[in-house]
Scaffold this motif. Structure first.
Motif, short mmCIF file in Angstrom:
data_model
loop_
_atom_site.label_atom_id
_atom_site.label_comp_id
_atom_site.label_asym_id
_atom_site.label_seq_id
_atom_site.Cartn_x
_atom_site.Cartn_y
_atom_site.Cartn_z
N GLU A 1 6.66 -1.78 8.09
CA GLU A 1 5.24 -2.02 7.80
C GLU A 1 4.76 -3.35 8.39
O GLU A 1 5.53 -4.30 8.49
CB GLU A 1 5.01 -2.05 6.27
CG GLU A 1 5.54 -0.80 5.58
CD GLU A 1 5.06 -0.61 4.16
OE1 GLU A 1 4.15 -1.33 3.72
OE2 GLU A 1 5.63 0.29 3.50
N GLU B 1 11.06 1.57 5.23
CA GLU B 1 9.64 1.77 5.52
C GLU B 1 9.16 0.57 6.33
O GLU B 1 8.85 -0.48 5.76
CB GLU B 1 8.81 1.90 4.23
CG GLU B 1 9.06 3.17 3.44
CD GLU B 1 8.05 3.39 2.31
OE1 GLU B 1 7.18 2.52 2.10
OE2 GLU B 1 8.16 4.43 1.64
N THR C 1 3.38 2.42 5.35
CA THR C 1 4.31 2.82 6.40
C THR C 1 3.84 4.10 7.09
O THR C 1 3.25 4.97 6.45
CB THR C 1 5.74 3.01 5.83
OG1 THR C 1 6.69 2.89 6.89
CG2 THR C 1 5.91 4.36 5.15
N LYS D 1 11.05 0.73 -5.86
CA LYS D 1 10.60 -0.29 -4.90
C LYS D 1 11.09 -1.69 -5.29
O LYS D 1 10.83 -2.64 -4.58
CB LYS D 1 9.07 -0.31 -4.87
CG LYS D 1 8.40 1.01 -4.52
CD LYS D 1 8.44 1.26 -3.04
CE LYS D 1 7.55 2.44 -2.63
NZ LYS D 1 7.59 2.68 -1.19
N ASP E 1 9.54 -2.12 3.53
CA ASP E 1 9.36 -1.77 2.11
C ASP E 1 10.48 -0.80 1.72
O ASP E 1 10.26 0.40 1.55
CB ASP E 1 7.96 -1.14 1.93
CG ASP E 1 7.73 -0.62 0.52
OD1 ASP E 1 8.42 -1.08 -0.40
OD2 ASP E 1 6.85 0.26 0.36
N LEU F 1 0.84 -1.19 0.00
CA LEU F 1 0.00 0.00 0.00
C LEU F 1 0.88 1.25 0.00
O LEU F 1 1.85 1.31 0.76
CB LEU F 1 -0.85 0.02 1.26
CG LEU F 1 -2.25 -0.60 1.23
CD1 LEU F 1 -3.24 0.33 0.56
CD2 LEU F 1 -2.23 -1.94 0.52
MG MG Z 1 5.60 1.28 1.77
#
Ligand code: MG
Length: 321
Positions: A154, A152, A280, A210, A183, A99
């Motif tokens: 999560e 990040e 995050t 990413k 992430d 997300l």
């Molecule tokens: Mg993220």
């Protein structure tokens, strides 16, 4: 249960963390003689991925093998956690979904206003399974292609049942459990081409950032859903070299776990082993310009799920062809 993939003195096998020990369910299951018709070790006790593919029967096998290992008192199936190496609980899911912008404070630190929930929808993207690494495996910085690599922390959901078009109320039936996720994200690709800046270029740079190998640390354990009664009441903390950088409650998510699963399942079938990272909170490095450097250690801790710890390394010089 806290399910792990680990190696003690032999090959990687399925285990359960309990107290200070990792119990070897693959070997205990073989000794117990669970009849699965697939050889001496039931398929469901060979890995978490195969366990999830086995449905409810797999979980029954796991519980029986765990009780058998504990009750037997046989120390050959019991390893002090400190002496074993934990691997990624899942390495090759069919999908790793994530997300974007699911905590208002994180959206604001990025310079945008969080939209009203009623006027927005979850923003979902995918990461390649080649991003996944386990606890203690190094996050590798890409070198010249990106000097601004960020963490990040999560909460991630692991799917346990095939599901399509489920409502938020039905979503929990799809969940096997939860796991910590990082992430890892490149915030600024350095491409040797002078490009016309536009929104599309910026979006793809963000998305491609990413995708680097090792940019998806996951672990240490898949904690089954029965041990996480409310996924929206967990404390999440990310530390870099021991310094707390992110600290939030999963109650702050804009879209909760059930809504996320429902939304995604309207577009694609979710399958056992699929991973969904739920976004995050604030405190990422890009908000202060403090990006990850070789030698750093990143930890993501979520209440009840343990600590996911990964060192940061420079780029690997050799190519793997
Ligand atoms: Mg993220």
């Amino acid at each position: 249960m806290q399910l792990v993939m680990f190696d003690g003195t032999g090959p990687v096998r399925l285990g359960a963390l309990f107290g200070e020990y990792a119990y070897d369910l693959t070997s205990a299951g073989a000794a117990m003689g669970v009849d699965s018709g697939s050889g001496p070790v039931p398929l469901s006790l060979r890995s978490i991925k195969l366990l999830l593919a086995s449905g409810d029967k797999g979980l029954d096998d796991v519980h029986r093998a765990f009780e058998f290992a504990v009750d037997s008192g046989d120390e050959t199936w019991r390893f002090p956690v400190a002496g074993v190496r934990l691997h990624a609980p899942i390495t090759t899911p069919r999908k790793v979904l994530a997300l974007a912008g699911n905590y208002a404070a994180h959206i604001r630190e990025g310079g945008r206003e969080a939209p009203e929930k009623e006027r927005s929808a979850p923003q979902v993207f995918m990461k390649p399974p080649t991003t996944l690494i386990g606890p203690d495996e190094p996050i590798r910085l890409p070198g010249d292609l990106c000097a601004a690599v960020d963490y990040e922390g999560e909460l991630a959901v692991v799917i346990g049942r095939r599901c399509f078009a489920v409502t938020p109320d039905e979503a929990s039936h799809c969940i096997a459990g939860y796991v910590n996720f990082n992430d890892v994200s490149c915030r600024r690709l350095s491409i040797e081409v002078e490009r016309e800046p536009n929104a599309r270029t910026a979006f793809f740079d963000w998305l491609n950032g990413k995708w680097f190998d090792t940019f998806g640390p996951i672990g240490p354990a898949l904690v089954t859903i029965d041990e996480v009664p409310n996924p929206q009441a967990l404390q999440l903390q990310t530390r870099v070299n021991g310094e707390v950088r992110q600290h939030a409650s999963t109650a702050e998510m804009i879209f909760g776990v059930d809504e996320i699963i429902s939304w995604i399942s309207r577009m694609m079938t979710l399958e056992p082993g699929d991973v969904i990272a739920t976004g995050t909170p604030s405190g990422v490095g890009s908000s202060t310009g403090r990006f990850l450097q070789p030698g750093d250690v990143v930890e993501v801790e979520i209440s009840g799920l343990g600590v996911l710890r990964n060192p940061v390394d420079g780029p690997t010089p050799e190519r793997d062809t």
